[in-house]
Write a protein that holds these residues in place. Structure first.
Motif, PDB file in Angstrom:
ATOM      1  N   ASP A   1      23.177 -13.553 -20.341  1.00  0.00           N
ATOM      2  CA  ASP A   1      22.999 -12.919 -19.029  1.00  0.00           C
ATOM      3  C   ASP A   1      24.046 -13.390 -18.024  1.00  0.00           C
ATOM      4  O   ASP A   1      23.772 -13.444 -16.826  1.00  0.00           O
ATOM      5  N   LEU A   2      25.240 -13.720 -18.506  1.00  0.00           N
ATOM      6  CA  LEU A   2      26.298 -14.169 -17.599  1.00  0.00           C
ATOM      7  C   LEU A   2      27.662 -13.624 -18.002  1.00  0.00           C
ATOM      8  O   LEU A   2      28.690 -14.262 -17.769  1.00  0.00           O
ATOM      9  N   GLU A   3      27.690 -12.425 -18.600  1.00  0.00           N
ATOM     10  CA  GLU A   3      28.956 -11.876 -19.096  1.00  0.00           C
ATOM     11  C   GLU A   3      30.067 -11.879 -18.039  1.00  0.00           C
ATOM     12  O   GLU A   3      31.201 -12.267 -18.310  1.00  0.00           O
ATOM     13  N   GLY A   4      29.721 -11.464 -16.832  1.00  0.00           N
ATOM     14  CA  GLY A   4      30.724 -11.404 -15.778  1.00  0.00           C
ATOM     15  C   GLY A   4      31.184 -12.783 -15.344  1.00  0.00           C
ATOM     16  O   GLY A   4      32.377 -13.047 -15.215  1.00  0.00           O
TER      17      GLY A   4
ATOM     18  N   GLU B   1      24.734  -9.986 -26.350  1.00  0.00           N
ATOM     19  CA  GLU B   1      24.055 -10.420 -25.127  1.00  0.00           C
ATOM     20  C   GLU B   1      22.684 -10.947 -25.547  1.00  0.00           C
ATOM     21  O   GLU B   1      21.809 -10.180 -25.953  1.00  0.00           O
ATOM     22  N   ALA B   2      22.539 -12.253 -25.470  1.00  0.00           N
ATOM     23  CA  ALA B   2      21.324 -12.883 -26.011  1.00  0.00           C
ATOM     24  C   ALA B   2      20.220 -13.050 -24.978  1.00  0.00           C
ATOM     25  O   ALA B   2      19.164 -13.595 -25.294  1.00  0.00           O
ATOM     26  N   GLY B   3      20.442 -12.589 -23.750  1.00  0.00           N
ATOM     27  CA  GLY B   3      19.433 -12.815 -22.713  1.00  0.00           C
ATOM     28  C   GLY B   3      19.393 -14.281 -22.304  1.00  0.00           C
ATOM     29  O   GLY B   3      20.229 -15.091 -22.738  1.00  0.00           O
ATOM     30  N   ILE B   4      18.432 -14.607 -21.454  1.00  0.00           N
ATOM     31  CA  ILE B   4      18.335 -16.002 -20.969  1.00  0.00           C
ATOM     32  C   ILE B   4      17.623 -16.815 -22.041  1.00  0.00           C
ATOM     33  O   ILE B   4      16.476 -17.227 -21.902  1.00  0.00           O
ATOM     34  N   GLN B   5      18.318 -17.026 -23.145  1.00  0.00           N
ATOM     35  CA  GLN B   5      17.725 -17.636 -24.339  1.00  0.00           C
ATOM     36  C   GLN B   5      18.769 -18.543 -24.979  1.00  0.00           C
ATOM     37  O   GLN B   5      19.232 -18.314 -26.102  1.00  0.00           O
ATOM     38  N   GLU B   6      19.132 -19.581 -24.263  1.00  0.00           N
ATOM     39  CA  GLU B   6      20.254 -20.398 -24.709  1.00  0.00           C
ATOM     40  C   GLU B   6      19.980 -21.145 -26.006  1.00  0.00           C
ATOM     41  O   GLU B   6      20.886 -21.305 -26.833  1.00  0.00           O
TER      42      GLU B   6
ATOM     43  N   VAL C   1      25.587 -26.651 -17.693  1.00  0.00           N
ATOM     44  CA  VAL C   1      24.234 -27.188 -17.847  1.00  0.00           C
ATOM     45  C   VAL C   1      23.457 -26.462 -18.943  1.00  0.00           C
ATOM     46  O   VAL C   1      22.523 -27.026 -19.514  1.00  0.00           O
ATOM     47  N   PHE C   2      23.849 -25.233 -19.236  1.00  0.00           N
ATOM     48  CA  PHE C   2      23.148 -24.503 -20.291  1.00  0.00           C
ATOM     49  C   PHE C   2      23.859 -24.652 -21.640  1.00  0.00           C
ATOM     50  O   PHE C   2      23.210 -24.800 -22.679  1.00  0.00           O
TER      51      PHE C   2
ATOM     52  N   GLN D   1      12.305 -14.556 -20.691  1.00  0.00           N
ATOM     53  CA  GLN D   1      12.963 -14.631 -21.992  1.00  0.00           C
ATOM     54  C   GLN D   1      13.037 -16.066 -22.526  1.00  0.00           C
ATOM     55  O   GLN D   1      13.134 -16.264 -23.749  1.00  0.00           O
ATOM     56  N   LYS D   2      13.016 -17.050 -21.650  1.00  0.00           N
ATOM     57  CA  LYS D   2      13.133 -18.441 -22.098  1.00  0.00           C
ATOM     58  C   LYS D   2      11.929 -18.845 -22.954  1.00  0.00           C
ATOM     59  O   LYS D   2      10.779 -18.692 -22.540  1.00  0.00           O
TER      60      LYS D   2
ATOM     61  N   GLN E   1      17.983  -8.175 -13.924  1.00  0.00           N
ATOM     62  CA  GLN E   1      18.569  -9.498 -14.036  1.00  0.00           C
ATOM     63  C   GLN E   1      20.065  -9.372 -13.880  1.00  0.00           C
ATOM     64  O   GLN E   1      20.567  -8.265 -13.605  1.00  0.00           O
ATOM     65  N   ILE E   2      20.802 -10.458 -14.054  1.00  0.00           N
ATOM     66  CA  ILE E   2      22.216 -10.443 -13.664  1.00  0.00           C
ATOM     67  C   ILE E   2      23.002  -9.355 -14.385  1.00  0.00           C
ATOM     68  O   ILE E   2      23.799  -8.645 -13.786  1.00  0.00           O
ATOM     69  N   CYS E   3      22.791  -9.203 -15.675  1.00  0.00           N
ATOM     70  CA  CYS E   3      23.623  -8.282 -16.459  1.00  0.00           C
ATOM     71  C   CYS E   3      22.996  -6.893 -16.641  1.00  0.00           C
ATOM     72  O   CYS E   3      23.411  -6.152 -17.534  1.00  0.00           O
TER      73      CYS E   3
ATOM     74  N   VAL F   1      18.991  -6.005 -21.179  1.00  0.00           N
ATOM     75  CA  VAL F   1      19.478  -7.347 -21.540  1.00  0.00           C
ATOM     76  C   VAL F   1      18.659  -7.929 -22.691  1.00  0.00           C
ATOM     77  O   VAL F   1      19.218  -8.394 -23.698  1.00  0.00           O
ATOM     78  N   MET F   2      17.354  -7.925 -22.567  1.00  0.00           N
ATOM     79  CA  MET F   2      16.496  -8.469 -23.636  1.00  0.00           C
ATOM     80  C   MET F   2      15.068  -8.037 -23.343  1.00  0.00           C
ATOM     81  O   MET F   2      14.371  -8.662 -22.553  1.00  0.00           O
TER      82      MET F   2
ATOM     83  N   ASN G   1      17.791 -31.758 -21.207  1.00  0.00           N
ATOM     84  CA  ASN G   1      17.904 -31.062 -19.915  1.00  0.00           C
ATOM     85  C   ASN G   1      16.589 -31.060 -19.139  1.00  0.00           C
ATOM     86  O   ASN G   1      16.601 -31.045 -17.913  1.00  0.00           O
TER      87      ASN G   1
ATOM     88  N   ARG H   1      16.577 -34.317 -17.515  1.00  0.00           N
ATOM     89  CA  ARG H   1      17.555 -34.323 -16.413  1.00  0.00           C
ATOM     90  C   ARG H   1      16.907 -33.800 -15.130  1.00  0.00           C
ATOM     91  O   ARG H   1      17.074 -34.374 -14.046  1.00  0.00           O
TER      92      ARG H   1
END
Lengths: 644, 644
Positions: free
Chosen positions: A360-363, A380-385, A409-410, B163-164, B192-194, B200-201, B417, B420
């Motif tokens: 979710d941060l392509e840009g 694009e995996a979504g917010i799924q680090e 941080v991610f 999504q997390k 969301q952002i993208c 996105v997901m 994290n 943290r």
């Protein structure tokens, strides 16, 4: 004595069922014997999955004589602790001998570790940390799909394991990207270490897969080989409701199945039988008790495994023409441009050698041009680090340089343990963090990764590069792509002017080559050295000018290659005069600590100081944050002069 | 101009609705103005949650004049980036002035950071990393329940955030422990952002909460304050189907609601308006454009926030009587016994001052006796370490020393994290990892955490202790419990004989006091020093004896306190003679690196060597693994003699 099962048949023959029963007996003996010999290990789950594993290896494409055969299906054991079961079945299929396994199991230096590892022929991935395996399997399935191959990925999971949140991420991803080539088998024995799954943390396993769009098949007896064959065969052949979606088989099993006094007891998750119990169990199985013979054999020095381990395949990459910037540019744009340029040179004619993933941060991470150029290689995996990191490393082992980009941080802090498993698996994963350090600015301390070196240095197989400007970023990214293996590249967020040579031309210009393990003397000087890297390099250059104006002839050593590091250059600096390290990183765990180690290792008495981040940053402009921690040119000049 | 809403009424009055509309106009202006002034920040989501936040603060128990009032409900913003909305609403409620906020927002050193932080009166937790907030809220709700309080916890979440994977873990936990005092509001704006959340997901948000046993209420318009009041009121008063279960409200909202040209555009997630756009938006709101006035005011030096930040409350703990061991004991049993003893002394008369959490490893981490003694203070979180770590830290801020125990790879590496964020939040969290280093043995490299110091040292507020034997473990655990703040304690897995003084009595016996920042000279000696800690200390003692037998008078400095470290003792050692560090830890990131830094910082020319883990360990007996990396007594003797 391997058994090939014909998927054209809709059920097993009586002979096949009998043969599988006999194989089970042999393998059950090995499971119990190996764990009792080692006096540790996991017999319960091994006996729980055993019947299904035997049928699976009868159905899939694989070649015990060539465990590296590229056409094989992949079996990924997310439950790495059922190694005794896996090794027993692989031995039965002829990957190695029973003797190899029984004499080596869980002995230091042998080829048969406690959790499955690639050193064992037939094992695809070093696993053991629960919850990551599905993401790995998804990565393998994604790689096959990307390459247009019809190979299948079969992932074995536990039911206790389903509690891990990363699995929810992987489920969603596999649904989004239509990974119909992925089959998950959940060994539903309802037992985990501290009791039943219902007592420990109740969870609706099939409900969760269903909500995530998967085909779900419930099987009431995972020990009935014929029933399992009929179910697995449908999933394998795509005879499911949604053919473009992955399939999950929830198979009801019994923990420690087949040994009456072990069944359904959680203690046998991770405890072997003692010798009396083993004798009893062997009676039930109707096999001879040859424990003493094997115990004696295990007194010999451990045999080193001479088999070829399951290697990662690296692609041949063309580095292409470097791009040189002569005006203010952010390093992340230089990264995005380099990646796009590399895609144009390498992802050609339908081949995919470079893939990209973001969350979710392509840009922000500047992957847009790559995405446009190689749409089938961008994910694009979504917010799924957590999922994205595990998956990306798995993609990278199939002759693909796989890039994963997000904030520091991610990319580093959040997925430290996922990247650790990728490090152990010697993948070709390229983690590029575009927002590191106080340079992240206004988003504040939760978003300012100041530990990227401190963390990455705990791995053994990740190279770590932090370029000093957009030009060096371009060169570093090309090197990281061409060279095989795991690489981390970190950078700040802000635009910056290119670092210049004394003649005013870009220092990291067209003639510059980035060499891992080599520092760059951007300025030479006799009065001491400032060693730096990354986003604060312009501040150091300004400080250099300030010191020069005051008559101090200082050298500037830019250390883009943090691991491996240029120990010779550090020694040279320390022998020359005072050494000051300057970094946008925790002051105790970054380059300063590395330089200190080199100085101390060499017994040098140097005048030495470290500037870095000494407390969590505030939310504000990077320049203000740097000034507040003496990382601006004034702070650097002042600190350096204190050493003179 | 705060507005108190009466929960006895089932709906809002016309006056209240009008008042809320006016409050919205005022707050919307602040949201747009603050982000445009800072030229960064998140206006979209702030406008999306605004109406609900205003109603929420009208309903809950809180005191703007005393943000520390213990009887207050807690509002946890998992979406920390909607800080402009939160600060606007808090200003409206009288926590601080509009001027404080508008002049300070996103300026270094001010009290109004880009993601919400406790430095802002009314903010409960420093958030910003998505996916962790629900776990934090669950911890607060669990603490209230444990203490028998009827206070409520309200958690605001985004829909992209769903999504997390960690959220799935927190959902399950809240269901298992019947946290009926927890209300989650999901701001369902589908952006969301993208892009859209579907692009996105895609995720079935309510479906996932339902599968996890929650009450789920869908609200079709989160901007209709009357509808939201009616819904929230029911959840708050427990007028739900399952009164003992948490409730989730999925409220359909519009990203950037109220500004026609911003609505539903993902770019306004994280981008402010420029000055022309702001003028246009202010016209729509019908407010004066005073941007220039505020821009001018922001040129003055930033005002330091003088308000009291939201502090963590620490309990008073009695350290109790130490336990001394004189035979072979594992440190984890000593930990379990100490924890039990501390519970007996402190969890008395219904009070809970010490809580414990584990993840399906109660027996391995020896929390069984504590569990039996304090059943209402022990929590089995399942195989859900991310959630457990975030939750435990939140529990710890409510006058409770909260212990979290699992293996090193899970307690440190997997949740780096999460810890943290707890470090940033200055909690009272006690992370005790019972299986660290090669000493984990047969489970192999995926389970051998060799980075616990390398990772923990990147925090600023965690003390790090690694005791050398069961006796020191007892003392360390007592100190860690009595002292306030975050502490990490690491230990190996195996049984070990207590370290003895030269007179044969336990060195860390009844008279020993553990002092943070102080090393222990277990042996004095003039020919040099071995500095060590943890599971390899017996090997060092054996090496000391070997060296002594050969006539070398060597000192042994045991460094159980790694952070803070005893810099004076290191300098003393380095001035005395050769220094060798020995550790069951990555050789480049543990105590060896710390000692090197102290030597280099002090400009000392020392004869110095580091022994540690130089490659991933195999699967085998710890003694074999130590021998293979020169960490046995023979390797230590050999290495030390190379320095003489």
């Amino acid at each position: 004595m391997a058994l090939e099962l014909n998927l054209q048949n809709t059920e097993l023959t009586g002979d096949e069922i009998a043969k599988l029963a006999e194989m089970r007996r042999v393998c059950a003996r090995r499971i119990l014997l190996s764990t009792s010999l080692a006096a540790s290990g996991h017999p319960g789950g091994s006996l729980s999955t055993l019947d299904m594993l035997l049928v699976t290896y009868g159905c899939i494409k694989h070649d015990p004589k060539d465990s590296q055969w590229q056409g094989r299906d992949r079996v990924l054991m997310s439950i790495g602790h059922v190694s005794p079961g896996v090794y027993s079945v692989l031995a039965e299929n002829g990957y190695f001998t029973e003797e190899d396994f029984l004499t080596g199991f869980r002995r230091a230096g042998s080829g048969f570790p406690g959790h499955v590892e690639r050193i064992v022929p037939g094992v695809e991935w070093d696993t053991g940390n629960l919850g990551q395996g599905l993401s790995t399997a998804v990565g393998m399935a994604q790689a096959f799909k990307m390459k247009g191959s019809d190979q299948k990925v079969i992932c074995y999971m536990g039911d206790g394991e389903q509690q891990k949140g990363q699995i929810a991420e992987a489920m969603r991803y596999a649904n989004k990207y239509n990974l119909g080539n992925l089959i998950v088998i959940v060994d539903r024995n309802h037992i985990q270490i501290c009791g039943t799954t219902e007592e420990v943390m109740d969870i609706d396993v099939t409900g969760l897969f269903e909500v995530s769009g998967w085909n779900v098949i419930k099987l009431d007896d995972g020990h009935d080989t014929n029933k399992f064959f009929q179910t697995f065969r449908k999933a394998y052949l795509g005879e499911v409701a949604k053919t473009d979606k992955p399939t999950m088989i929830e198979a009801r099993t019994v923990m420690a199945k087949g040994i009456s006094f072990m069944e359904n007891l959680s203690k046998y998750h991770g405890s072997p039988l003692n010798q009396e119990q083993l004798a009893e169990a062997f009676k039930e199985l109707g096999v001879d008790n040859d424990f003493d013979k094997w115990a004696e054999l295990r007194k010999a020095p451990v045999a080193t495994n001479t088999k070829m381990k399951n290697v990662v395949r690296y692609p041949d990459i063309v580095g292409g023409e470097p791009i040189t910037y002569d005006s203010k540019t952010d390093c992340r744009s230089a990264y995005g441009n380099a990646l796009h340029s590399l895609a144009k040179d390498n992802n050609v004619g339908g081949a995919i050698k470079i893939a990209g993933i973001s969350c979710d941060l392509e840009g922000s991470v500047k992957m847009g041009d790559f995405h446009k150029h190689s749409p089938t290689a961008y994910f694009e995996a979504g917010i799924q680090e957590h999922h994205a990191a595990s998956m990306g490393a798995a993609i990278s082992r199939e002759e693909i340089a796989c890039f994963f980009s997000t904030f520091g941080v991610f990319a580093v802090s959040e997925v430290y343990n996922q990247n650790r498993i990728s490090d152990i698996n010697e993948t070709n994963f390229k983690v590029v963090a575009t927002h590191c350090g106080l340079d992240v600015g206004e988003d504040g301390p939760t978003h300012q990764g100041i530990d990227y070196i401190g963390l990455m240095r705990n791995y053994f197989r990740f190279n770590v590069y932090i370029p000093a400007d957009p030009n060096q970023t371009d060169r570093v990214i090309r090197t990281a792509t061409v060279d095989s293996g795991n690489v981390f590249v970190g950078m700040g967020r802000s635009k910056m002017a290119p670092i210049l040579a004394e003649d005013g031309t870009p220092f990291f210009g067209n003639d510059y080559r980035f060499t891992p393990g080599k520092g760059d003397w951007v300025r030479s000087g006799k009065a001491g050295t400032i060693i730096t890297y990354g986003a604060v390099t312009p501040n150091v250059m300004e400080a250099w000018q300030g010191l020069k104006d005051e008559g101090h002839d200082v050298g500037v050593l830019v250390m883009a290659s943090i691991a491996p590091v240029d120990r010779d250059a550090i020694v040279e600096a320390a022998q020359k005069g005072p050494v000051l390290t300057v970094e946008d990183h925790h002051v105790d765990t970054g380059l300063g600590a590395i330089v200190a180690t080199v100085i101390a290792d060499n017994g040098l008495a140097a005048t030495f100081k470290r500037l870095g981040v000494t407390r969590y940053g505030a939310s504000g402009k990077p320049a203000d944050l740097y000034a507040s921690q003496d990382l601006d040119s004034a702070g650097i000049v002042k600190t350096f002069k204190e050493m003179l």
